[in-house]
Design a protein around this motif. Structure first.
Motif, PDB file in Angstrom:
ATOM      1  N   GLU A  49       0.820  -1.207   0.000  1.00 33.36           N
ATOM      2  CA  GLU A  49       0.000   0.000   0.000  1.00 33.36           C
ATOM      3  C   GLU A  49       0.854   1.257   0.000  1.00 33.36           C
ATOM      4  OE1 GLU A  49      -3.257   0.122   2.796  1.00 33.36           O
ATOM      5  OE2 GLU A  49      -3.298  -2.063   2.903  1.00 33.36           O
ATOM      6  N   ASP A  50       2.138   1.121   0.324  1.00 36.56           N
ATOM      7  CA  ASP A  50       3.014   2.292   0.434  1.00 36.56           C
ATOM      8  C   ASP A  50       4.172   2.284  -0.552  1.00 36.56           C
ATOM      9  OD1 ASP A  50       1.540   3.374   2.605  1.00 36.56           O
ATOM     10  OD2 ASP A  50       2.503   1.948   3.944  1.00 36.56           O
ATOM     11  N   GLY A  51       4.130   1.399  -1.538  1.00 40.57           N
ATOM     12  CA  GLY A  51       5.222   1.370  -2.506  1.00 40.57           C
ATOM     13  C   GLY A  51       5.508  -0.042  -2.980  1.00 40.57           C
ATOM     14  N   VAL A  52       6.782  -0.301  -3.247  1.00 41.53           N
ATOM     15  CA  VAL A  52       7.216  -1.623  -3.709  1.00 41.53           C
ATOM     16  C   VAL A  52       8.354  -2.089  -2.808  1.00 41.53           C
ATOM     17  CG1 VAL A  52       8.228  -2.944  -5.602  1.00 41.53           C
ATOM     18  CG2 VAL A  52       6.544  -1.161  -6.093  1.00 41.53           C
ATOM     19  N   ALA A  53       8.215  -3.297  -2.270  1.00 43.71           N
ATOM     20  CA  ALA A  53       9.222  -3.859  -1.380  1.00 43.71           C
ATOM     21  C   ALA A  53      10.021  -4.929  -2.114  1.00 43.71           C
ATOM     22  CB  ALA A  53       8.562  -4.467  -0.148  1.00 43.71           C
ATOM     23  N   ASP A  54      11.338  -4.921  -1.888  1.00 46.73           N
ATOM     24  CA  ASP A  54      12.151  -6.015  -2.378  1.00 46.73           C
ATOM     25  C   ASP A  54      12.148  -7.126  -1.334  1.00 46.73           C
ATOM     26  OD1 ASP A  54      13.542  -3.978  -0.903  1.00 46.73           O
ATOM     27  OD2 ASP A  54      15.443  -4.977  -1.314  1.00 46.73           O
ATOM     28  N   ALA A  55      12.302  -8.363  -1.796  1.00 53.09           N
ATOM     29  CA  ALA A  55      12.247  -9.515  -0.911  1.00 53.09           C
ATOM     30  C   ALA A  55      13.059 -10.644  -1.531  1.00 53.09           C
ATOM     31  CB  ALA A  55      10.806  -9.961  -0.686  1.00 53.09           C
ATOM     32  N   TYR A  56      13.393 -11.612  -0.708  1.00 56.92           N
ATOM     33  CA  TYR A  56      14.088 -12.815  -1.169  1.00 56.92           C
ATOM     34  C   TYR A  56      13.103 -13.963  -1.116  1.00 56.92           C
ATOM     35  CZ  TYR A  56      17.624 -16.548  -1.348  1.00 56.92           C
ATOM     36  OH  TYR A  56      18.375 -17.655  -1.695  1.00 56.92           O
ATOM     37  N   LEU A  57      12.917 -14.639  -2.242  1.00 58.12           N
ATOM     38  CA  LEU A  57      12.031 -15.792  -2.342  1.00 58.12           C
ATOM     39  C   LEU A  57      12.870 -17.005  -2.705  1.00 58.12           C
ATOM     40  CD1 LEU A  57       9.024 -16.849  -2.428  1.00 58.12           C
ATOM     41  CD2 LEU A  57       9.156 -16.479  -4.907  1.00 58.12           C
ATOM     42  N   VAL A  58      12.747 -18.076  -1.923  1.00 57.69           N
ATOM     43  CA  VAL A  58      13.532 -19.281  -2.184  1.00 57.69           C
ATOM     44  C   VAL A  58      12.650 -20.505  -1.990  1.00 57.69           C
ATOM     45  CG1 VAL A  58      14.439 -19.359   0.196  1.00 57.69           C
ATOM     46  CG2 VAL A  58      15.704 -20.495  -1.658  1.00 57.69           C
ATOM     47  N   HIS A  59      12.880 -21.522  -2.817  1.00 63.05           N
ATOM     48  CA  HIS A  59      12.048 -22.723  -2.776  1.00 63.05           C
ATOM     49  C   HIS A  59      12.820 -23.885  -3.374  1.00 63.05           C
ATOM     50  CE1 HIS A  59      11.358 -22.095  -7.120  1.00 63.05           C
ATOM     51  NE2 HIS A  59      11.254 -20.820  -6.797  1.00 63.05           N
ATOM     52  N   PRO A  60      12.391 -25.119  -3.123  1.00 67.41           N
ATOM     53  CA  PRO A  60      13.042 -26.262  -3.752  1.00 67.41           C
ATOM     54  C   PRO A  60      13.025 -26.132  -5.271  1.00 67.41           C
ATOM     55  CG  PRO A  60      11.657 -27.009  -1.955  1.00 67.41           C
ATOM     56  CD  PRO A  60      11.359 -25.542  -2.151  1.00 67.41           C
ATOM     57  N   GLY A  61      14.029 -26.717  -5.915  1.00 63.25           N
ATOM     58  CA  GLY A  61      14.234 -26.487  -7.342  1.00 63.25           C
ATOM     59  C   GLY A  61      13.295 -27.221  -8.267  1.00 63.25           C
ATOM     60  N   ASP A  62      12.438 -28.082  -7.757  1.00 64.76           N
ATOM     61  CA  ASP A  62      11.484 -28.748  -8.636  1.00 64.76           C
ATOM     62  C   ASP A  62      10.280 -27.835  -8.874  1.00 64.76           C
ATOM     63  OD1 ASP A  62       9.937 -28.888  -6.326  1.00 64.76           O
ATOM     64  OD2 ASP A  62      10.516 -30.949  -5.876  1.00 64.76           O
ATOM     65  N   GLU A  63       9.304 -28.344  -9.578  1.00 57.64           N
ATOM     66  CA  GLU A  63       8.149 -27.524  -9.943  1.00 57.64           C
ATOM     67  C   GLU A  63       6.973 -27.691  -8.975  1.00 57.64           C
ATOM     68  OE1 GLU A  63       8.252 -25.321 -12.448  1.00 57.64           O
ATOM     69  OE2 GLU A  63      10.339 -25.934 -12.648  1.00 57.64           O
ATOM     70  N   ARG A  64       7.179 -28.418  -7.896  1.00 52.29           N
ATOM     71  CA  ARG A  64       6.070 -28.694  -6.978  1.00 52.29           C
ATOM     72  C   ARG A  64       5.838 -27.523  -6.031  1.00 52.29           C
ATOM     73  NH1 ARG A  64       8.090 -33.479  -3.808  1.00 52.29           N
ATOM     74  NH2 ARG A  64       6.224 -32.980  -2.569  1.00 52.29           N
ATOM     75  N   PRO A  65       4.591 -27.064  -5.875  1.00 51.69           N
ATOM     76  CA  PRO A  65       4.298 -26.046  -4.858  1.00 51.69           C
ATOM     77  C   PRO A  65       4.561 -26.615  -3.469  1.00 51.69           C
ATOM     78  CG  PRO A  65       2.485 -26.268  -6.426  1.00 51.69           C
ATOM     79  CD  PRO A  65       3.389 -27.431  -6.651  1.00 51.69           C
ATOM     80  N   ARG A  66       5.156 -25.806  -2.605  1.00 50.73           N
ATOM     81  CA  ARG A  66       5.502 -26.255  -1.254  1.00 50.73           C
ATOM     82  C   ARG A  66       4.828 -25.368  -0.207  1.00 50.73           C
ATOM     83  NH1 ARG A  66       9.631 -30.108  -1.310  1.00 50.73           N
ATOM     84  NH2 ARG A  66       9.992 -30.668  -3.489  1.00 50.73           N
ATOM     85  N   PRO A  67       4.602 -25.892   0.996  1.00 50.52           N
ATOM     86  CA  PRO A  67       4.057 -25.055   2.072  1.00 50.52           C
ATOM     87  C   PRO A  67       4.922 -23.818   2.280  1.00 50.52           C
ATOM     88  CG  PRO A  67       4.103 -27.358   2.726  1.00 50.52           C
ATOM     89  CD  PRO A  67       4.859 -27.267   1.433  1.00 50.52           C
ATOM     90  N   ALA A  68       4.267 -22.709   2.565  1.00 49.17           N
ATOM     91  CA  ALA A  68       4.968 -21.422   2.598  1.00 49.17           C
ATOM     92  C   ALA A  68       5.315 -20.998   4.019  1.00 49.17           C
ATOM     93  CB  ALA A  68       4.130 -20.344   1.924  1.00 49.17           C
ATOM     94  N   VAL A  69       6.482 -20.363   4.134  1.00 52.54           N
ATOM     95  CA  VAL A  69       6.940 -19.792   5.394  1.00 52.54           C
ATOM     96  C   VAL A  69       7.278 -18.326   5.164  1.00 52.54           C
ATOM     97  CG1 VAL A  69       8.650 -19.892   7.243  1.00 52.54           C
ATOM     98  CG2 VAL A  69       7.903 -22.009   6.127  1.00 52.54           C
ATOM     99  N   LEU A  70       6.673 -17.458   5.952  1.00 51.57           N
ATOM    100  CA  LEU A  70       6.999 -16.036   5.943  1.00 51.57           C
ATOM    101  C   LEU A  70       8.043 -15.803   7.017  1.00 51.57           C
ATOM    102  CD1 LEU A  70       6.560 -13.070   5.153  1.00 51.57           C
ATOM    103  CD2 LEU A  70       4.546 -13.052   6.652  1.00 51.57           C
ATOM    104  N   PHE A  71       9.191 -15.256   6.644  1.00 43.01           N
ATOM    105  CA  PHE A  71      10.378 -15.154   7.499  1.00 43.01           C
ATOM    106  C   PHE A  71      10.647 -13.677   7.759  1.00 43.01           C
ATOM    107  CE2 PHE A  71      14.825 -17.153   8.044  1.00 43.01           C
ATOM    108  CZ  PHE A  71      15.370 -16.034   8.658  1.00 43.01           C
ATOM    109  N   PHE A  72      10.585 -13.276   9.033  1.00 37.23           N
ATOM    110  CA  PHE A  72      10.819 -11.880   9.397  1.00 37.23           C
ATOM    111  C   PHE A  72      12.238 -11.676   9.936  1.00 37.23           C
ATOM    112  CE2 PHE A  72       6.068 -11.476   9.821  1.00 37.23           C
ATOM    113  CZ  PHE A  72       5.928 -10.472   8.873  1.00 37.23           C
ATOM    114  N   GLN A  73      12.893 -10.685   9.406  1.00 36.04           N
ATOM    115  CA  GLN A  73      14.272 -10.331   9.714  1.00 36.04           C
ATOM    116  C   GLN A  73      14.458  -9.787  11.120  1.00 36.04           C
ATOM    117  OE1 GLN A  73      14.199  -6.909   6.829  1.00 36.04           O
ATOM    118  NE2 GLN A  73      14.805  -5.738   8.634  1.00 36.04           N
ATOM    119  N   ASP A  74      15.723  -9.684  11.518  1.00 34.39           N
ATOM    120  CA  ASP A  74      16.091  -8.940  12.719  1.00 34.39           C
ATOM    121  C   ASP A  74      16.381  -7.490  12.336  1.00 34.39           C
ATOM    122  OD1 ASP A  74      18.507  -9.099  11.400  1.00 34.39           O
ATOM    123  OD2 ASP A  74      19.584 -10.076  13.036  1.00 34.39           O
TER     124      ASP A  74
END
Length: 251
Positions: free
Chosen positions: A14-39
């Motif tokens: 709502e306030d702009g565009v945020a950069d983020a890091y997205l990582v997942h296993p290298g196959d094509e299968r959708p995996r359960p998602a984890v939202l990871f908050f920084q320090d």
């Protein structure tokens, strides 16, 4: 070990565009998602390596730059090894950025992170888990209480100011949480004194939240952060065991 794919993504908020890091296993299968908050030190190589480790365990992980209003990563220039004792000016640079992220702004952003995951092909349909470190533990707790319909598990490690007497203290959202919760507190942590540990535990218990709160003996605030002097290998491995156990049970 599962090969993973990580990339920088841009997320509209709502306030702009945020950069983020997205990582997942290298196959094509959708995996359960984890939202990871920084320090407070922000999105940097060590946190990406932590996200990679979660992805290697079979999850799609989103690590957003929660300080995006102040610029893209690196928001604050930091050395490879972060030692405040060697750089006394570090909190003068980071403090105002951290303090500007109010709970209201953070939760407005949490909606954007969750919407991104809902629309992301590598992320499986269904609820997500949220984990956070230091200030990220506060954000994780708030997210679980603000978006209970989306969060199945919440974890926080060496979190500070989780249960203050302020009217916007994170522990006050406990009554809304439907997720299972785990918190690994640092024993030597002035930002989370014993009275706050008790207050958080009491709030979770009163709300009927399935939870476990543990104090890691001798561990310092920041014990999972290998690029700082606070790192504690034994406490870090205990954190990984607890986190992966929680994710396996809930996702």
């Amino acid at each position: 070990m599962t090969a993973v794919q990580g990339t920088t993504v841009d997320i509209p908020t709502e306030d702009g565009v945020a950069d983020a890091y997205l990582v997942h296993p290298g196959d094509e299968r959708p995996r359960p998602a984890v939202l990871f908050f920084q320090d407070a030190f922000g999105l940097r190589p060590h946190l990406r390596s932590m996200a990679d480790r979660l992805a290697e365990a079979g999850y799609t992980v989103l690590l957003p730059n929660v300080f995006y209003r102040h610029g893209r990563v690196p928001v604050v220039e930091l050395p490879e090894f972060i030692d405040p004792a060697e750089d006394p000016d570090i909190w003068r640079r980071i403090g105002p950025v951290m303090q500007s992220l109010t709970p209201d702004l953070a939760m407005r952003d949490a909606g954007a992170w969750l919407r991104f995951l809902a629309d992301s092909p590598p992320a499986a349909d269904g609820p997500v888990a949220v984990t956070g470190y230091c200030m990220g533990a506060r954000l994780a707790l708030l997210t679980a209480g603000t978006h209970p319909q989306r969060v199945a598990a919440v974890a926080g490690f060496h979190g500070g100011q989780l249960a203050t007497e302020n009217p916007d203290s994170p522990h006050l959202v406990a009554e809304h949480i439907t997720a299972e919760a785990y918190f690994g507190h640092a024993d030597r942590d002035s930002s989370l004194p014993p009275e706050q540990i008790r207050r958080l535990e009491d709030a979770l218990t009163a709300a009927g939240v399935r939870h476990r709160c543990e104090v890691y003996p001798g561990a310092r605030h920041g014990y999972t952060q290998a690029d700082t002097p606070a790192y504690d290998r034994e406490a870090d491995e205990r954190h990984w065991a607890a986190l992966l156990d929680l994710l396996e049970r809930t996702l």
